[in-house]
Scaffold this motif. Structure first.
Motif, PDB file in Angstrom:
ATOM      1  N   ILE A  51      33.869  62.846  11.472  1.00 16.54           N
ATOM      2  CA  ILE A  51      33.324  62.024  10.135  1.00 16.54           C
ATOM      3  C   ILE A  51      32.983  60.726  10.602  1.00 16.54           C
ATOM      4  CG2 ILE A  51      34.052  61.164   7.809  1.00 16.54           C
ATOM      5  CD1 ILE A  51      33.917  64.406   8.101  1.00 16.54           C
ATOM      6  N   CYS A  52      33.920  60.053  11.306  1.00 14.91           N
ATOM      7  CA  CYS A  52      33.213  58.633  11.633  1.00 14.91           C
ATOM      8  C   CYS A  52      32.383  58.639  12.273  1.00 14.91           C
ATOM      9  CB  CYS A  52      34.541  58.029  12.493  1.00 14.91           C
ATOM     10  SG  CYS A  52      34.425  56.202  12.814  1.00 14.91           S
ATOM     11  N   LEU A  53      31.867  59.483  13.439  1.00 12.97           N
ATOM     12  CA  LEU A  53      30.764  59.564  14.263  1.00 12.97           C
ATOM     13  C   LEU A  53      29.655  59.680  13.281  1.00 12.97           C
ATOM     14  CD1 LEU A  53      31.514  61.453  17.455  1.00 12.97           C
ATOM     15  CD2 LEU A  53      30.624  59.027  17.326  1.00 12.97           C
ATOM     16  N   SER A  54      29.482  60.598  12.297  1.00 17.20           N
ATOM     17  CA  SER A  54      28.561  60.894  11.380  1.00 17.20           C
ATOM     18  C   SER A  54      28.157  59.613  10.529  1.00 17.20           C
ATOM     19  CB  SER A  54      28.976  62.040  10.465  1.00 17.20           C
ATOM     20  OG  SER A  54      27.962  62.192   9.385  1.00 17.20           O
ATOM     21  N   THR A  55      29.261  59.233  10.223  1.00 15.47           N
ATOM     22  CA  THR A  55      29.238  57.753   9.265  1.00 15.47           C
ATOM     23  C   THR A  55      28.708  56.729   9.590  1.00 15.47           C
ATOM     24  OG1 THR A  55      31.033  58.697   8.017  1.00 15.47           O
ATOM     25  CG2 THR A  55      30.383  56.328   7.524  1.00 15.47           C
ATOM     26  N   THR A  56      29.285  56.216  11.047  1.00 11.43           N
ATOM     27  CA  THR A  56      28.758  55.153  11.518  1.00 11.43           C
ATOM     28  C   THR A  56      27.327  55.277  12.173  1.00 11.43           C
ATOM     29  OG1 THR A  56      29.891  55.782  13.515  1.00 11.43           O
ATOM     30  CG2 THR A  56      30.927  54.218  12.153  1.00 11.43           C
ATOM     31  N   GLY A  57      26.823  56.682  12.663  1.00  9.99           N
ATOM     32  CA  GLY A  57      25.838  56.895  12.991  1.00  9.99           C
ATOM     33  C   GLY A  57      24.620  56.648  12.285  1.00  9.99           C
ATOM     34  N   LYS A  58      24.914  56.939  10.710  1.00 15.82           N
ATOM     35  CA  LYS A  58      24.168  56.736   9.687  1.00 15.82           C
ATOM     36  C   LYS A  58      23.836  55.168   9.395  1.00 15.82           C
ATOM     37  CE  LYS A  58      24.840  61.020   7.072  1.00 15.82           C
ATOM     38  NZ  LYS A  58      25.669  61.780   6.095  1.00 15.82           N
ATOM     39  N   PRO A  90      21.685  60.008  22.176  1.00 15.08           N
ATOM     40  CA  PRO A  90      22.338  60.742  21.073  1.00 15.08           C
ATOM     41  C   PRO A  90      23.554  60.409  21.090  1.00 15.08           C
ATOM     42  CG  PRO A  90      21.755  62.321  22.919  1.00 15.08           C
ATOM     43  CD  PRO A  90      20.969  60.807  23.293  1.00 15.08           C
ATOM     44  N   LEU A  91      24.184  60.610  19.840  1.00 19.89           N
ATOM     45  CA  LEU A  91      25.759  60.538  19.708  1.00 19.89           C
ATOM     46  C   LEU A  91      26.564  61.624  20.489  1.00 19.89           C
ATOM     47  CD1 LEU A  91      26.100  59.618  15.946  1.00 19.89           C
ATOM     48  CD2 LEU A  91      26.584  58.208  17.598  1.00 19.89           C
TER      49      LEU A  91
END
Length: 206
Positions: free
Chosen positions: A70-77, A6-7
């Motif tokens: 925000i970056c973690l969420s965006t790149t996670g997607k 997981p992230l």
């Protein structure tokens, strides 16, 4: 299906109140997407949520820390999109093609549809934010798993050290992975990505 860790929550600090932290991240996402990362201040976010700046700083130590989330969420997607495409492949060769196609198309989708969030990802990459490293490390791990599968099935050669092969493929794909590079590679797409993929697959042949 390949399993992945997981992230990590790189930006978290302060009270373990995920509801408040999620509120801050949601407000930041909207502000960054509309006004851009550089033009948004912590004071703007505080006004949007109805909190004081001091209260926000209980959860995030800086605007960059919010940007990291925000970056973690965006790149996670983005990564989930790439992984889903790879998991649909029947052979290692097909999975490698799906990897290169989808990592490029997912990045372009962010560039065209959420340009200001793309700018955050680009800044994260340029400044080597931990969140950017998380994304590239996950992509490298996915490349490695495809190469391993190809070696086990006899599709790919086994002479070259696995870590060297993984790095080489990642470096070859960097113009289509790194946000700032991808932005300047639009004029040579999709031909360039297709040619690089063919070159990668020829180099992997036994």
């Amino acid at each position: 299906m390949t399993k992945h860790a997981p992230l990590p929550d790189l930006a978290a600090r302060g009270p373990a109140d995920h509801t408040v932290r999620d509120q801050i991240i949601a407000a930041a996402h909207d502000y960054f997407a509309h006004y851009g990362y550089e033009k948004t201040t912590v004071a703007d976010l505080a006004r949007a949520i109805g909190f004081s700046k001091a209260y926000i700083y209980r959860f995030f130590e800086s605007k960059q820390a919010i940007g990291e989330a925000i970056c973690l969420s965006t790149t996670g997607k983005l990564f989930d999109e790439v992984r889903a495409a790879v998991d649909a492949g029947q052979t290692a060769t097909e999975k490698m093609r799906l990897f290169t196609e989808t990592v490029t198309s997912a990045g372009l989708g962010l560039l065209f549809n959420e340009r200001k969030l793309h700018a955050i990802a680009a800044q994260a990459s340029i400044e080597n934010w931990p969140s950017a490293k998380v994304y590239t490390d996950r992509l490298k791990a996915l490349i490695e798993s495809i190469v391993k599968e190809g070696r086990e099935s006899g599709e790919f050669e086994r002479k070259t050290p696995l870590d060297e092969t993984t790095r080489g493929i990642f470096y070859a794909m960097m113009p289509f992975i790194k946000p700032i590079f991808l932005e300047h590679s639009q004029s040579i797409l999709p031909r360039a990505q297709t040619d690089v993929t063919s070159l990668i697959l020829r180099s992997l042949a036994p």
